[in-house]
Design a protein around this motif. Structure first.
Motif, mmCIF file in Angstrom:
data_model
loop_
_atom_site.group_PDB
_atom_site.id
_atom_site.type_symbol
_atom_site.label_atom_id
_atom_site.label_comp_id
_atom_site.label_asym_id
_atom_site.label_seq_id
_atom_site.Cartn_x
_atom_site.Cartn_y
_atom_site.Cartn_z
ATOM 1 N N LEU A 1 -6.487 -12.166 1.168
ATOM 2 C CA LEU A 1 -5.962 -12.997 3.365
ATOM 3 C C LEU A 1 -6.989 -12.697 3.980
ATOM 4 N N ASP A 2 -7.755 -11.600 3.989
ATOM 5 C CA ASP A 2 -8.735 -10.945 4.734
ATOM 6 C C ASP A 2 -9.141 -9.834 4.603
ATOM 7 N N ASP A 3 -10.544 -9.185 5.233
ATOM 8 C CA ASP A 3 -10.739 -7.882 4.369
ATOM 9 C C ASP A 3 -9.940 -7.082 4.573
ATOM 10 N N HIS A 4 -8.961 -6.486 4.651
ATOM 11 C CA HIS A 4 -8.080 -5.643 4.045
ATOM 12 C C HIS A 4 -6.041 -6.251 3.811
ATOM 13 N N THR A 5 -6.387 -7.585 3.696
ATOM 14 C CA THR A 5 -5.126 -7.460 2.647
ATOM 15 C C THR A 5 -5.444 -8.484 1.097
ATOM 16 N N LEU A 6 -4.390 -7.662 0.266
ATOM 17 C CA LEU A 6 -3.949 -8.448 -0.863
ATOM 18 C C LEU A 6 -3.158 -9.118 -1.219
ATOM 19 N N VAL A 7 -2.732 -10.005 -2.248
ATOM 20 C CA VAL A 7 -1.192 -10.895 -2.591
ATOM 21 C C VAL A 7 -0.925 -10.661 -4.393
ATOM 22 N N ILE A 8 -0.442 -10.178 -4.184
ATOM 23 C CA ILE A 8 -0.227 -9.808 -6.198
ATOM 24 C C ILE A 8 1.503 -10.954 -6.223
ATOM 25 N N ALA A 9 1.421 -11.392 -6.861
ATOM 26 C CA ALA A 9 2.561 -12.670 -7.203
ATOM 27 C C ALA A 9 3.371 -11.465 -8.618
ATOM 28 N N ASP A 10 4.574 -11.845 -8.527
ATOM 29 C CA ASP A 10 5.293 -11.318 -9.617
ATOM 30 C C ASP A 10 5.889 -12.180 -10.547
ATOM 31 N N ARG A 11 5.999 -11.880 -11.591
ATOM 32 C CA ARG A 11 5.977 -12.753 -12.395
ATOM 33 C C ARG A 11 7.629 -12.135 -13.281
ATOM 34 N N PRO A 12 7.445 -13.107 -14.191
ATOM 35 C CA PRO A 12 8.894 -13.092 -14.804
ATOM 36 C C PRO A 12 8.640 -11.753 -16.025
ATOM 37 N N GLY A 13 9.627 -10.343 -15.832
ATOM 38 C CA GLY A 13 9.519 -9.733 -16.741
ATOM 39 C C GLY A 13 11.169 -8.926 -17.373
ATOM 40 N N ASN A 14 10.473 -7.720 -17.255
ATOM 41 C CA ASN A 14 12.141 -7.016 -17.829
ATOM 42 C C ASN A 14 13.141 -6.738 -17.420
ATOM 43 N N ARG A 15 12.526 -6.621 -15.461
ATOM 44 C CA ARG A 15 13.732 -6.778 -14.715
ATOM 45 C C ARG A 15 14.202 -5.320 -14.042
ATOM 46 N N ARG A 16 13.571 -4.872 -14.361
ATOM 47 C CA ARG A 16 13.745 -3.299 -14.833
ATOM 48 C C ARG A 16 13.349 -3.301 -12.933
ATOM 49 N N THR A 17 12.137 -3.346 -12.132
ATOM 50 C CA THR A 17 12.313 -3.823 -10.758
ATOM 51 C C THR A 17 11.332 -1.905 -10.665
#
Length: 205
Positions: free
Chosen positions: A69-85
């Motif tokens: 998003l800018d020089d200090h901000t990243l975004v990582i999407a969550d995808r379906p998994g085992n739901r342990r979180t």
């Protein structure tokens, strides 16, 4: 066994790093980091709870799916998994997170450390859509440390050299491992593997 119990004892074995190594942490996402992030299909996410119990979770998507998003901000999407979180529960209690970006065939890696926030909606969620599927959650990482890690670990391990890889048939399947480790007696490993294969194909997003 000789235990190393202090930093002073550690430095008796491993000397202080040179100034170049200290200075390589630039603390921001520059154009080189943006390029590597854009080409990385796999990032390892490290978290811990307040008591120090750690977790490392692989996050994979088509290269370019991690948003800058800018020089200090990243975004990582969550995808379906085992739901342990495990990672998310850690972040809710302790927002510190570490990332290791891997690029296939490249022995050097990009290391990022910062503060993580779990979000369930934002304007950028549309940009996280893959195969027509919009994620329900995403991690926003505020970058505090960012630096390159040298190639030695990958050179020593020969990770990217297929000729060094073991024959997959010589290793147990996930179904066999689950059956033995969990003690599943009602179904065969073949049935478990078939179910896992179907889930892996049809529930990626």
């Amino acid at each position: 066994m000789r235990v190393v119990a202090s930093e002073a004892e550690l430095r008796e074995v491993v000397k202080e790093p040179g100034q170049f190594v200290i200075d390589k942490d630039i603390g921001r996402i520059d154009e080189h980091a943006r390029t590597l992030i854009a080409h990385s299909p796999l990032v390892l996410l490290a978290t811990s709870d307040p008591d120090g119990t750690c977790d490392v979770s692989p996050r994979g998507d088509p290269a370019g799916s991690v948003l800058v998003l800018d020089d200090h901000t990243l975004v990582i999407a969550d995808r379906p998994g085992n739901r342990r979180t495990d990672s998310f529960r850690n972040i809710l209690r302790n927002p510190r997170a570490g990332l290791l970006f891997l690029v296939p065939g490249m022995a050097e890696t990009l290391r990022v450390n910062g503060r993580a926030t779990l979000v369930s909606d934002a304007p950028f969620f549309d940009d996280l859509e893959v195969r027509g599927k919009r994620p329900h959650l995403a991690l926003v990482i505020q970058v505090e440390e960012l630096y390159m890690h040298c190639s030695k670990a990958f050179l020593r391990s020969s990770l990217w050299k297929p000729e060094t890889w073991p024959d997959r048939k010589s290793l147990p399947t996930l179904g066999q491992i689950a059956k033995d480790q969990i003690g599943i007696k009602e179904v065969s490993a073949d049935v478990i593997d078939a179910d896992l294969d179907r889930d892996a194909v049809h529930n990626q997003y």
